[in-house]
Design a protein around this motif. Structure first.
Motif, PDB file in Angstrom:
ATOM      1  N   LEU A   8     -33.579  -8.614  19.078  1.00 52.12           N
ATOM      2  CA  LEU A   8     -32.319  -9.293  19.360  1.00 52.12           C
ATOM      3  C   LEU A   8     -31.837  -8.916  20.756  1.00 52.12           C
ATOM      4  CD1 LEU A   8     -30.081 -11.120  18.172  1.00 52.12           C
ATOM      5  CD2 LEU A   8     -28.946  -9.019  17.383  1.00 52.12           C
ATOM      6  N   TRP A  15     -33.210 -13.971  20.911  1.00 56.05           N
ATOM      7  CA  TRP A  15     -34.227 -12.984  20.602  1.00 56.05           C
ATOM      8  C   TRP A  15     -35.368 -13.106  21.600  1.00 56.05           C
ATOM      9  CZ3 TRP A  15     -31.759 -16.034  17.145  1.00 56.05           C
ATOM     10  CH2 TRP A  15     -31.097 -15.439  16.083  1.00 56.05           C
ATOM     11  N   MET A  57     -24.282 -16.010  27.556  1.00 58.89           N
ATOM     12  CA  MET A  57     -25.538 -16.518  27.004  1.00 58.89           C
ATOM     13  C   MET A  57     -26.621 -16.540  28.066  1.00 58.89           C
ATOM     14  SD  MET A  57     -24.052 -19.687  24.739  1.00 58.89           S
ATOM     15  CE  MET A  57     -25.662 -20.428  24.592  1.00 58.89           C
ATOM     16  N   GLU A  80     -21.285 -19.692  16.880  1.00 59.96           N
ATOM     17  CA  GLU A  80     -21.946 -18.517  17.430  1.00 59.96           C
ATOM     18  C   GLU A  80     -23.270 -18.892  18.091  1.00 59.96           C
ATOM     19  OE1 GLU A  80     -20.869 -14.751  14.784  1.00 59.96           O
ATOM     20  OE2 GLU A  80     -21.824 -16.330  13.607  1.00 59.96           O
ATOM     21  N   TRP A  81     -23.785 -17.916  18.824  1.00 58.07           N
ATOM     22  CA  TRP A  81     -25.103 -18.016  19.426  1.00 58.07           C
ATOM     23  C   TRP A  81     -25.785 -16.665  19.298  1.00 58.07           C
ATOM     24  CZ3 TRP A  81     -26.643 -14.744  23.317  1.00 58.07           C
ATOM     25  CH2 TRP A  81     -25.625 -14.020  23.961  1.00 58.07           C
ATOM     26  N   ALA A  82     -27.119 -16.696  19.339  1.00 53.29           N
ATOM     27  CA  ALA A  82     -27.902 -15.456  19.317  1.00 53.29           C
ATOM     28  C   ALA A  82     -29.227 -15.723  20.016  1.00 53.29           C
ATOM     29  CB  ALA A  82     -28.129 -14.971  17.889  1.00 53.29           C
ATOM     30  N   SER A 109     -19.817 -15.281  20.211  1.00 53.27           N
ATOM     31  CA  SER A 109     -19.120 -16.526  19.900  1.00 53.27           C
ATOM     32  C   SER A 109     -18.953 -17.319  21.186  1.00 53.27           C
ATOM     33  CB  SER A 109     -17.764 -16.241  19.261  1.00 53.27           C
ATOM     34  OG  SER A 109     -17.035 -17.432  19.081  1.00 53.27           O
ATOM     35  N   GLU A 121     -25.848 -11.666  21.214  1.00 54.77           N
ATOM     36  CA  GLU A 121     -25.188 -12.563  20.269  1.00 54.77           C
ATOM     37  C   GLU A 121     -23.710 -12.610  20.608  1.00 54.77           C
ATOM     38  OE1 GLU A 121     -24.477 -11.022  16.240  1.00 54.77           O
ATOM     39  OE2 GLU A 121     -25.661  -9.265  16.851  1.00 54.77           O
ATOM     40  N   TRP A 173     -26.708 -26.776  13.377  1.00 54.24           N
ATOM     41  CA  TRP A 173     -27.314 -25.657  14.107  1.00 54.24           C
ATOM     42  C   TRP A 173     -28.655 -26.110  14.665  1.00 54.24           C
ATOM     43  CZ3 TRP A 173     -32.059 -24.602  12.143  1.00 54.24           C
ATOM     44  CH2 TRP A 173     -32.275 -24.848  10.768  1.00 54.24           C
ATOM     45  N   PHE A 187     -27.760 -11.637  12.271  1.00 49.54           N
ATOM     46  CA  PHE A 187     -28.775 -11.927  13.270  1.00 49.54           C
ATOM     47  C   PHE A 187     -29.794 -10.798  13.398  1.00 49.54           C
ATOM     48  CE2 PHE A 187     -25.203 -14.560  15.147  1.00 49.54           C
ATOM     49  CZ  PHE A 187     -25.750 -15.758  14.718  1.00 49.54           C
ATOM     50  N   TYR A 223     -30.594 -19.391  19.112  1.00 46.93           N
ATOM     51  CA  TYR A 223     -29.956 -20.041  17.955  1.00 46.93           C
ATOM     52  C   TYR A 223     -28.533 -20.430  18.327  1.00 46.93           C
ATOM     53  CZ  TYR A 223     -27.396 -20.439  13.556  1.00 46.93           C
ATOM     54  OH  TYR A 223     -26.582 -20.871  12.540  1.00 46.93           O
TER      55      TYR A 223
END
Length: 491
Positions: free
Chosen positions: A272, A257, A183, A253-255, A277, A275, A224, A17, A248
């Motif tokens: 970033l 930005w 998140m 997973e997630w990330a 799980s 991020e 995704w 990421f 994302y």
């Protein structure tokens, strides 16, 4: 039946990421590229009012304006000498700009387009659904919290889905992300985190324009998705700035930005923000999508624009026909006739016949109203045509997704039957989205409940006139029971 949630993959390598740049995040799905230019037009048609009228005279940038040379087959851009193609209110060929601007300034948009969309939304959510776990009579504690406040803005789950469904009618698809607490923290400022006191999952709606790109598998399940949100921020006394956040999500997973504006001569950068799980085992994003056959905005957009133009032309013609033009019949020279002044309180002697000079006549002339009458009749036909298009949408309903109950006693009127069939089709897609959301939330909170959603399939689509007629009929029967009379009056 919603597809079963797949187990969390364990052999997927960690995504780099930190190496993601802006070009990766801003790439658009081909379907979004095709339809995005029209979504803003559909939103303006829905909102109407002064915002729509201002946009109606703008030069259109959402369509490619090409004219084909039939003789050579070569496509050429529109000649510069012609009038520009306007966004909603068409400018006639060779119509002077001053004439067009006067007509545009008087144009009135009657928003049947938005009324039809609100009609479907109102009746679909006119009765609350029944929601419960499939294998348990009692819902877990988190369900009451989610039902009351699902997005951190004190929006109930039902109202959240209702507002999102309206978006689906405008753009065909929309959706919402299911965010775990970490998140949600990554997507908020520290002040927002302290104010909201995040303790559970959070639903975040994303319009079609904010769903950047996605990938599905053979079963049409998401692999995704890349999402984007923009907000205006002002750190007083500095000026306002646009902050864009990318998210994302995949099956594991997630990330997130944040996009930062570059200086003069520099490109924007992405930083970033977080991020991790999510542990759900599926992409925590629910898509609410209707088929093309039930995409009401796309079916009615051209009808609404054409009706707007015809009504505006008729109103302009009616206005101009109200101005009576004084006219003098004489054989004098043009300059002598034009020098005469006419008006209220002015006495004007007209010449009688004398020798070779005929008598003068004075009167008023007005245009014929026959074209206006014809135009008015055509507008009424076009108006009826729009509602016929809506009724014919009922043939596009998938019987497997609709469980509408056609009731011969209440819904025997033919005009209401197509509406109930369409609403039943919409109800199937709404129930599936709500059920999938609750299943994913259960997984996010460590549970295993499967949810059962009943509703959006029983509609009492009746007008006020019908209600009054029914009440008068029942009252004429004069029921003897006092309780029955009270119930009738209450209803």
């Amino acid at each position: 039946m919603a597809p079963a949630l797949q187990p969390i993959p364990t052999d997927v390598p960690a995504a780099p990421f930190a190496a993601i740049d802006l070009s990766h995040l801003t790439a658009k799905h081909p379907e979004r590229t095709v339809w995005e230019p029209l979504w803003d037009d559909y939103r303006l048609l829905y909102r109407g009012g002064e915002e729509f009228r201002r946009a109606a005279g703008q030069v259109s940038t959402t369509r490619t304006h090409l004219a084909q040379d039939i003789a050579t087959g070569v496509w050429a851009t529109q000649a510069a000498t012609r009038n520009p193609i306007r966004r909603f209110l068409h400018q006639l060929e060779a119509e002077p700009h001053e004439k067009y601007l006067a007509r545009w300034n008087r144009a009135v948009y009657i928003n049947d387009f938005g009324a039809i969309i609100d009609y479907f939304v109102h009746w679909l959510f006119s009765q609350p659904p029944t929601i419960r776990p499939e294998d348990s009579a009692e819902a877990p504690p988190w369900f009451e919290i989610l039902s009351r406040d699902c997005d951190g803005k004190r929006t109930s789950f039902e109202h959240f889905v209702r507002d999102t469904f309206r978006e689906a009618l405008l753009t065909r698809y929309t959706g919402w992300a299911i965010g775990t607490p970490d998140m949600a923290v990554a997507l908020m400022s520290q002040a927002e985190v302290e104010e909201n006191e995040i303790a559970g999952v959070r639903l975040t709606a994303y319009r079609a324009e904010e769903i950047c790109d996605w990938q599905t598998n053979e079963a049409d399940d998401l692999e995704w998705v890349v999402l984007s949100k923009q907000r205006l921020v002002r750190d007083f006394p500095a000026g306002r700035r646009t902050v864009e956040t990318f998210l994302y999500l995949d099956r594991a997973e997630w990330a997130a930005w944040e996009r930062t504006k570059g200086g003069e001569g520099q490109q924007d950068q992405v930083v970033l923000q977080g991020e991790g799980s999510h542990g759900i085992g599926a992409v925590p994003f629910v898509v609410l999508e209707v088929p093309f056959g039930l995409w009401v905005a796309n079916k009615l957009a051209m009808w609404a624009i054409d009706l707007f133009n015809q009504v505006s032309m008729l109103a302009d013609g009616q206005l101009l026909s109200c101005f009576l033009q004084p006219c003098l019949w004489t054989n004098e020279g043009d300059m002598n006739a034009q020098a005469r002044v006419f008006g209220p309180g002015i006495l004007r002697n007209l010449r009688t016949s004398s020798g070779d000079r005929g008598e003068e006549k004075f009167g008023w002339v007005a245009p014929s109203t026959e074209p206006l009458r014809f135009s008015s009749e055509q507008i009424q036909k076009r108006l009826n045509e729009g509602y016929r298009i809506v009724h014919q949408m009922s043939v596009a309903v998938d019987p497997s997704s609709a469980s509408v109950q056609v009731r011969s006693g209440v819904s025997k009127t033919e005009d209401r039957l197509p509406t109930e069939i369409i609403l039943g089709g919409y109800g199937g897609y709404v129930r599936a989205a709500m059920r999938k959301t609750l299943d994913l939330v259960s997984r996010a909170l460590g549970g295993a409940e499967r949810w059962y959603v009943v509703g959006y399939d029983h509609f009492n689509v009746r007008s006020l006139d019908e209600e009054l007629q029914t009440a008068a009929l029942i009252r004429s029967l004069q029921p003897k029971s006092p309780t029955a009379r009270k119930i009738i009056e209450k209803n």
